[in-house]
Design an enzyme around this catalytic site. Structure first.
Site, PDB file in Angstrom:
ATOM      1  N   LYS A   1     -15.894 -28.305  -2.761  1.00 48.76           N
ATOM      2  CA  LYS A   1     -14.966 -27.569  -3.442  1.00 48.76           C
ATOM      3  C   LYS A   1     -13.783 -28.811  -4.249  1.00 48.76           C
ATOM      4  CE  LYS A   1     -13.166 -24.137  -0.125  1.00 48.76           C
ATOM      5  NZ  LYS A   1     -13.899 -22.832  -0.841  1.00 48.76           N
TER       6      LYS A   1
ATOM      7  N   GLY B   1      -8.154 -19.531   5.599  1.00 47.85           N
ATOM      8  CA  GLY B   1      -7.522 -19.633   5.734  1.00 47.85           C
ATOM      9  C   GLY B   1      -6.740 -18.673   6.857  1.00 47.85           C
TER      10      GLY B   1
ATOM     11  N   LYS C   1     -11.399  -4.710  -3.716  1.00 50.58           N
ATOM     12  CA  LYS C   1     -11.377  -3.262  -3.962  1.00 50.58           C
ATOM     13  C   LYS C   1     -10.760  -2.826  -6.247  1.00 50.58           C
ATOM     14  CE  LYS C   1     -11.553  -0.440  -0.092  1.00 50.58           C
ATOM     15  NZ  LYS C   1     -10.862   0.278   0.929  1.00 50.58           N
TER      16      LYS C   1
ATOM     17  N   GLY D   1     -11.055 -14.922   4.696  1.00 50.98           N
ATOM     18  CA  GLY D   1     -10.625 -14.506   6.060  1.00 50.98           C
ATOM     19  C   GLY D   1     -11.236 -13.977   6.571  1.00 50.98           C
TER      20      GLY D   1
ATOM     21  N   SER E   1     -12.659 -20.685   7.757  1.00 50.48           N
ATOM     22  CA  SER E   1     -13.035 -20.901   8.840  1.00 50.48           C
ATOM     23  C   SER E   1     -12.525 -20.086  10.065  1.00 50.48           C
ATOM     24  CB  SER E   1     -11.032 -20.878   9.342  1.00 50.48           C
ATOM     25  OG  SER E   1     -10.274 -21.845   7.652  1.00 50.48           O
TER      26      SER E   1
END
Lengths: 205, 322
Positions: free
Chosen positions: B103, B175, B187, B240, B262
């Site tokens: 990143k 995270g 969506k 997530g 994570s």
């Protein structure tokens, strides 16, 4: 069922591109039959021809091992069906593969195509390239090769024919009905390699 | 199928070279977007060490993303989050055969150049790190290395593609171990795609151009996207994802693959979880196999996660208006 039944191994990678190139090839040749995505041993057992697409060979191999697809593909290859492996597909078909940087490694392979592979032979993604190559032995005098983190063939057995070289490196091979390419014929508009493959399947059928 | 064309005029990232008797080109749109196509139906895993990278490769990850800290730790640590140590990136590049990504900060042209020189396979211009330029993203056509960018809606996605991104991922809320925001983002994109597709099918060019103005992108890109009914580049879910079922759910929403940040290495059962998430992503259409994958992990060992409603730092908002 009439016509040929060609499957694209749909575990991981550029499946849709091979599906579309094969459909176009069949249309142009006027060959009857179907092309489908295949994942399970049951789907694979009905095939007359199989394409193993580009992707990550470690991922396709590991996951095909999990659901029994790898074993079924081995049986089908032994029975003589034509198989086209592009990039990761060629690595999977091979007997031995090592990585240019990491070296010898354990990864599930089909152990059929009598070649030794060097993975990432031209370097990393920044070194990925496009170039015109030739596959004269299968009647393709010019083909636009798209090489993405491509492997090369560093050793071949006696039954293996070299179809193409790029700057002294072997980038396409054939052993009986099995074809392997370092590049991605499914990523170019030119479908001549897929047409050659469809013809092989039809003849065998 | 997604077309691979989409070169921007004289993109500076394209390198023409003669090798032996062959004329070659590197850094083209076909090669950059094509690279992303090779990742389809795969899982990209965030890693911080060589050991984690090897666990990821063995589990069947399609690529690894190298960070200095996992997003959950970035959130906890506060301060400025920057690109990972080059030495760690190089160690990981030397120890796994799958692609290695890293990143850089949004808009930080020189962090990106450094990563390009390091020869990593893809750069993620990421909201997980502290933005270096609040108003501009990197002009990615200047690079030979492909980029992936985050997006929360169609406008963000198309603006990033117009800047040269070869791949898009949802932002989600990194995270947090909470998949809710990623679900909203995918969506959103799907709803907007359906809308422009129907306008395109109705042949209403005037309405399409007003959408291009609203999204602040060129008409031609809106038209191409509308005709396809999907993004013109590979689109992954991210932000997530913690469990096999999370990954499989996002695949059902039409994603081409998933990034797990994570979720794996902040859990107590990283090795099993890495394998299970890959299995669930590969066999997402088969709920029995996803159940088997879900059975491999223990919910008591999942990362605790955060409610996304009351976060002090909403990473997803970084760079979203530009």
């Amino acid at each position: 069922m009439t016509g040929v039944n060609i499957g694209i191994l749909a575990v991981q990678g550029d499946v849709a591109e091979n599906l579309s190139a094969t459909r176009m090839a069949m249309d142009e040749l006027g060959v009857e039959g179907i092309v489908t995505e295949v994942k399970s041993p049951e789907q694979i057992s009905d095939l007359d021809g199989l394409i193993i697409p580009g992707g990550e060979s470690t991922v396709i191999g590991t996951l095909s091992l999990v659901n029994g697809a790898l074993k079924k593909i081995k049986e089908k290859i032994a029975s003589g069906i034509p198989v086209l492996g592009t990039c990761a597909g060629m690595i999977l078909l091979s007997k031995k593969a090592k990585d240019r940087v990491v070296g010898e490694m354990e990864q599930p392979l089909l152990d059929y195509l009598d070649i030794k592979i060097e993975r990432n032979a031209f370097g990393r993604q920044k070194d990925s390239f496009e170039a015109d190559i030739a596959l004269e032995k299968i009647g393709v005098s010019k083909f636009h090769g798209v090489f993405i983190r491509a492997p090369s063939v560093i050793d071949i057995g006696k039954d293996v024919e070299i179809l193409s070289k790029f700057n002294e490196k072997i980038v396409a091979v054939k052993q009986g009905n099995i074809i392997g390419t370092s590049f991605h014929p499914e990523l170019t508009a030119d479908i001549s390699i897929h047409k050659y493959f469809v013809n092989l399947v039809q003849k065998k059928n | 199928m997604i077309p691979l064309s989409g070169d921007f005029g004289n993109a500076k990232g394209i390198v023409r070279e003669k090798i032996g008797s062959f004329e070659t080109r590197r850094g083209t749109s076909t090669l950059k977007r094509g690279f992303a196509h090779m990742l389809k139906n795969g899982v990209v895993m965030d890693v911080t060490t060589v050991e984690q990278a090897q666990i990821a490769e063995d589990a069947g990850a399609v690529a690894v993303m190298v960070l200095d800290k996992l997003p959950a730790d970035v959130r906890k640590a506060g301060g400025v989050a920057r690109t990972a140590s080059i030495r760690v990136i190089e160690e990981i590049m030397d120890s796994v055969t799958i692609p290695v990504m890293a990143k850089c900060r949004i808009g930080h042209v020189y962090e990106a150049r450094v990563l390009g020189e390091t020869d990593i396979d893809m750069i993620d211009e990421s909201e997980v790190l502290t933005p270096a330029d609040e108003f501009h993203h990197i002009w990615k056509w200047d690079f030979t290395t492909p980029f992936v960018n985050g997006a929360r809606n169609l406008g963000e996605a198309l603006r990033r593609i117009e800047e040269g991104a070869a791949m898009i991922r949802t932002k989600g809320e990194p995270g947090t171990g909470n998949v809710a925001e990623a679900v909203i983002h995918i969506k959103n994109v799907n709803t907007e795609l359906r809308r422009i597709k129907s306008i395109y099918d109705a042949g209403d060019e005037q309405d399409l151009i007003s959408i291009a103005r609203e999204l602040k992108v060129s008409y031609s890109l809106v038209e191409e996207t509308a005709s396809l009914g999907r993004l013109p580049v590979v689109n992954f879910a991210a932000g997530g994802i913690s469990t096999p079922a999370d990954a499989a759910y996002l695949m059902t929403l039409g994603c081409d693959g998933v990034f797990v940040g994570s979720g794996i290495f902040k859990s107590e059962d990283a090795k099993e979880r890495a394998q299970a998430v890959v299995l669930a992503t590969t066999f997402w259409e088969d709920s029995d196999k996803v159940k088997e994958a879900q059975k491999m992990v223990d919910e008591r060992q999942s990362m605790l996660g955060l409610d996304t409603k009351n976060l002090e730092l909403r990473m997803q908002e970084r760079g979203s208006t530009a």
